[in-house]
Design an enzyme around this catalytic site. Structure first.
Site, mmCIF file in Angstrom:
data_model
loop_
_atom_site.group_PDB
_atom_site.id
_atom_site.type_symbol
_atom_site.label_atom_id
_atom_site.label_comp_id
_atom_site.label_asym_id
_atom_site.label_seq_id
_atom_site.Cartn_x
_atom_site.Cartn_y
_atom_site.Cartn_z
ATOM 1 N N ASP A 107 0.875 -1.188 0.000
ATOM 2 C CA ASP A 107 0.000 0.000 0.000
ATOM 3 C C ASP A 107 0.906 1.229 0.000
ATOM 4 O O ASP A 107 2.122 1.121 0.122
ATOM 5 C CB ASP A 107 -0.893 -0.010 1.259
ATOM 6 C CG ASP A 107 -1.811 1.201 1.334
ATOM 7 O OD1 ASP A 107 -2.367 1.585 0.296
ATOM 8 O OD2 ASP A 107 -1.962 1.776 2.435
ATOM 9 N N SER A 108 0.277 2.398 -0.064
ATOM 10 C CA SER A 108 1.047 3.641 -0.001
ATOM 11 C C SER A 108 1.531 3.938 1.417
ATOM 12 O O SER A 108 2.371 4.805 1.606
ATOM 13 C CB SER A 108 0.168 4.805 -0.471
ATOM 14 O OG SER A 108 -0.968 4.903 0.375
ATOM 15 N N CYS A 150 -4.284 -1.570 -1.689
ATOM 16 C CA CYS A 150 -4.479 -0.134 -1.923
ATOM 17 C C CYS A 150 -5.617 0.031 -2.932
ATOM 18 O O CYS A 150 -5.529 -0.498 -4.055
ATOM 19 C CB CYS A 150 -3.186 0.464 -2.476
ATOM 20 S SG CYS A 150 -3.352 2.186 -2.983
ATOM 21 N N CYS A 180 -11.027 3.146 0.560
ATOM 22 C CA CYS A 180 -9.578 3.330 0.722
ATOM 23 C C CYS A 180 -9.208 2.512 1.954
ATOM 24 O O CYS A 180 -9.909 2.570 2.978
ATOM 25 C CB CYS A 180 -9.277 4.812 0.938
ATOM 26 S SG CYS A 180 -7.642 5.143 1.602
ATOM 27 N N HIS A 222 -7.082 2.870 4.130
ATOM 28 C CA HIS A 222 -6.776 3.622 5.360
ATOM 29 C C HIS A 222 -8.031 3.809 6.224
ATOM 30 O O HIS A 222 -7.924 4.033 7.428
ATOM 31 C CB HIS A 222 -6.230 5.013 5.030
ATOM 32 C CG HIS A 222 -4.767 5.044 4.703
ATOM 33 N ND1 HIS A 222 -4.246 4.523 3.535
ATOM 34 C CD2 HIS A 222 -3.708 5.535 5.401
ATOM 35 C CE1 HIS A 222 -2.937 4.723 3.526
ATOM 36 N NE2 HIS A 222 -2.580 5.331 4.647
ATOM 37 N N GLU A 246 -2.041 9.335 8.386
ATOM 38 C CA GLU A 246 -0.610 9.000 8.438
ATOM 39 C C GLU A 246 0.115 9.851 9.481
ATOM 40 O O GLU A 246 1.050 9.387 10.117
ATOM 41 C CB GLU A 246 0.043 9.213 7.066
ATOM 42 C CG GLU A 246 -0.341 8.182 6.028
ATOM 43 C CD GLU A 246 0.403 6.851 6.162
ATOM 44 O OE1 GLU A 246 1.547 6.832 6.641
ATOM 45 O OE2 GLU A 246 -0.192 5.813 5.768
HETATM 46 N N1 DGL Z 1 -4.683 3.076 1.160
HETATM 47 C C1 DGL Z 1 -4.697 3.778 -0.112
HETATM 48 C C2 DGL Z 1 -5.971 3.449 -0.851
HETATM 49 O O1 DGL Z 1 -6.591 2.440 -0.496
HETATM 50 C C3 DGL Z 1 -4.422 5.238 0.109
HETATM 51 C C4 DGL Z 1 -3.991 5.969 -1.118
HETATM 52 C C5 DGL Z 1 -3.246 7.244 -0.829
HETATM 53 O O2 DGL Z 1 -2.083 7.164 -0.455
HETATM 54 O O3 DGL Z 1 -3.828 8.319 -1.071
HETATM 55 O O4 DGL Z 1 -6.384 4.091 -1.769
#
Ligand code: DGL
Length: 230
Positions: free
Chosen positions: A7-8, A68, A157, A159, A131
């Protein structure tokens, strides 16, 4: 079995948390130095994701899970065609689950723009706030304001499951849909020994706080900045 997950940032840990019911060797990469992915171009997402997948392949993983929503909704086909290893996206099982259901979605700008989900509301500010361990309540209230009473709400998302308590407090009427749980229930993986290795491109106090909030298991943590070539 060795399983790569990426993921990011910390969002994909909400997926890993669900996968931990299967005892395997997990290699997780969170690219938090390049966060947010939600407003990057497809080309940037291709470059960043390819580097991560190649790193995970260097660990001999048997399969890769794109934890992600942004990468899954925009470049899943590209990644699946590029690599031989089985790659699973986080969104398809949820779409299958939602078939014939009415729902609303909150997600990143790029996921909303992909049009993969119905009734999608762009929430550009949530990922950076999560974050950085900052208060989300004010912006969350605004984003949730226009969602009709008693709706199904897809957390589009990865997150966002971190905000489950906050969302429940603001809107206890909504039925939250967690993509990681749906994927994990669908996969039906074998179980042997559990080992969790986490790699992040930037390790700091906020990150460790967030990891410990999300997963409740022993892990090895390493800082690893992949070299991105344009
Ligand atoms: N967890 C990522 C997602 O599901 C976040 C993307 C981001 O970094 O903006 O889209």
């Amino acid at each position: 079995m060795k399983i790569g997950v990426f993921d990011s940032g910390v969002g994909g840990l909400t997926v890993l948390k669900e996968l931990l019911k299967y005892k395997n060797e997990y290699y997780y990469f969170g690219d938090n130095i390049n966060i947010p992915y939600g407003n990057k171009s497809k080309y940037e997402l291709q470059i960043l994701s390819s580097k991560i997948i190649e790193f995970l392949l260097s660990k001999d993983v048997d399969m890769i899970i794109i934890a992600c929503g942004t990468v899954s909704s925009n470049i899943y086909e590209y990644l699946k065609n590029k690599y031989d290893v089985p790659i699973y996206d986080i969104i398809s099982p949820t779409l299958e689950y939602l078939k014939d259901k009415n729902y609303f979605t909150i997600a990143t700008p790029m996921t909303c723009k992909s049009k993969i989900f119905n009734n999608a509301i762009e929430c550009p500010l949530l990922v950076p706030l999560i974050e950085n361990n900052q208060d989300v309540n004010k912006v969350l209230k605004e984003y949730l304001n226009n969602i009709p009473f008693n709706s199904n709400l897809v957390l589009g998302c990865t997150h966002y499951p971190i905000l489950t308590n906050e969302i429940n407090k603001i809107r206890p009427d909504l039925k939250l849909i967690n993509m990681g749980k749906i994927l994990s229930d669908k996969l039906n993986l074998p179980s042997t020994n559990l080992k969790v290795r986490l790699y992040f491109s930037k390790v700091d106090h906020n990150l460790i706080n967030n990891i410990d909030k999300i997963i409740d298991t022993d892990y090895q943590l390493e800082e690893l900045c992949l070299n991105y070539q344009k």
